[in-house]
Design an enzyme around this catalytic site. Sequence first.
Site, PDB file in Angstrom:
ATOM      1  N   SER A  75       0.818  -1.219   0.000  1.00  0.00           N
ATOM      2  CA  SER A  75       0.000   0.000   0.000  1.00  0.00           C
ATOM      3  C   SER A  75       0.854   1.274   0.000  1.00  0.00           C
ATOM      4  CB  SER A  75      -0.948  -0.046   1.193  1.00  0.00           C
ATOM      5  OG  SER A  75      -1.816   1.039   1.163  1.00  0.00           O
TER       6      SER A  75
ATOM      7  N   ASP B 231      -2.481   6.535  -3.306  1.00  0.00           N
ATOM      8  CA  ASP B 231      -1.369   5.867  -2.623  1.00  0.00           C
ATOM      9  C   ASP B 231      -0.850   4.741  -3.551  1.00  0.00           C
ATOM     10  OD1 ASP B 231      -3.616   4.205  -2.294  1.00  0.00           O
ATOM     11  OD2 ASP B 231      -2.754   3.268  -0.519  1.00  0.00           O
TER      12      ASP B 231
ATOM     13  N   ASP C 242      -1.190   1.556  -3.929  1.00  0.00           N
ATOM     14  CA  ASP C 242      -2.069   0.547  -4.548  1.00  0.00           C
ATOM     15  C   ASP C 242      -3.438   1.117  -4.917  1.00  0.00           C
ATOM     16  OD1 ASP C 242      -2.842   0.724  -1.860  1.00  0.00           O
ATOM     17  OD2 ASP C 242      -3.473  -1.369  -1.762  1.00  0.00           O
TER      18      ASP C 242
HETATM   19 MG    MG Z   1      -3.528   1.483  -0.020  1.00  0.00          MG
END
Ligand code: MG
Length: 455
Positions: A97, A240, A242
């Site tokens: 992430s 962000d 992902d």
């Molecule tokens: Mg994320």
Amino acid sequence: MSTRLFGTNGIRGVINQELTPQFLLDIGMAIGAHFKQSEIIVACDARTSSQMVKSAITSSLLASGCNVHDAGTIPTPSLQYAVSRRGFAGGVMITASHNPAPFNGIKVIGPDGVEVERKTEEKIERIYAERNFQLKPWNQVGEEFPFTEALELHKRGVLKQIEPKRIAKAKLKVMIDPGNGVGTLITPYLLRDLGCKVYTMNSDLDGTFPGRQPEPTPEALAGLSKAVKAVGADLGIAHDGDADRCIFVDEKGEAYYGDKSFALIADWFLTHNPGEKIVATFNCSKAIPDIAAKHGGKIIWTKVGAITVSRTVIETGAKLGGEENGGVFYAPHQPVRDGTMTASLMLQILAERGKPLSKLMAELPRYYVNKGKVPCKNELKEKVLSKLLIQASNLKTETLDGVKIWAEKDSWILLRPSGTEPVFRLYAESTQPKKAEQLVHEYQDKLTKIIHDAG
Ligand code: MG
């Protein structure tokens, strides 16, 4: 008792330190034993180590007899959408992430497209600890198939939730900063299809994250703010690593915390659905309950954490949820946070309301915010929390997640032990310009003293 491997958002670690090939093979076999010879979709983000992690996990799933459908490099919400819409038994997303480049991680997704519940994580941890793997004989090893439609499927899903013609008519100019992450594979193309004039920056996939840190905090988006002004864009969009989160910049270059944009989305949603429920994490702005009250809506507060919000959205039948960090859960699409869906909702709002974002934000209930953190060893956190509560016994407090202390009717501070780092996080908000800052300073001092005395 088995060791805890899953944190608030899956398994995370530094590659080849915590996440070694041997560990990945073992945890992959534990996940494979849990899924029991079913159809699993696997995908990864664009980190330098993601192919390595995906190969190890895929190998273990195949060895456990699962059939693996490889969706390649895509955003987390694209994988989640494919799992629920294409009837997979589950999914595995390889991503860390918003963490820095040396990290990677594993998110295990259930058949409903949401990260599995804690009790399933515990089951996987137990299989891992007991090495209770279910390796299959040669004639039951799984097969691997390519799965190439995830991005297209996801894009079509988002389009169903908005009014493309109306958005096209607004002729919006948008600057997108995916932060060299996988959001670049979907958001710019979707927005172009919506008739926006799309500009991009930091849009090459690069796991070294040369453009900016993968976490899109307003403070990290100075480049996007400048770029928005330079091209005269109506809106700046940042994801962000992902692309499950989305942070916005207005036409003047101001970046907003995620709970401010969530407040605007909540206002739009409740205008169309008066009286509905909204799920919000405990660190969100008071602007959100204010807006709910205006529309006769109801707020359901949850602890901080995306899985908790998703599960609460599902259990309560709420259609909208949100976090302070830019996560928005729009359940008519899917009950997980989805950066591309969030960006599209914002375009719908701008097209419908016909005003610049800075104006729309200025019309929301006005609160000043300040944030901070104080280092605190994990083992002291409980003790420090109870001390804090005793000290604040003459004030109104709430303890859903950490301690929220109400200094006055419209001024509060939340002191929350982080679930991932040895720190207390402080969030303060007030209708008075200097008050939030004052509260953070005051409680940083108080907290430091309590931690010192407790240690
Ligand atoms: Mg994320």
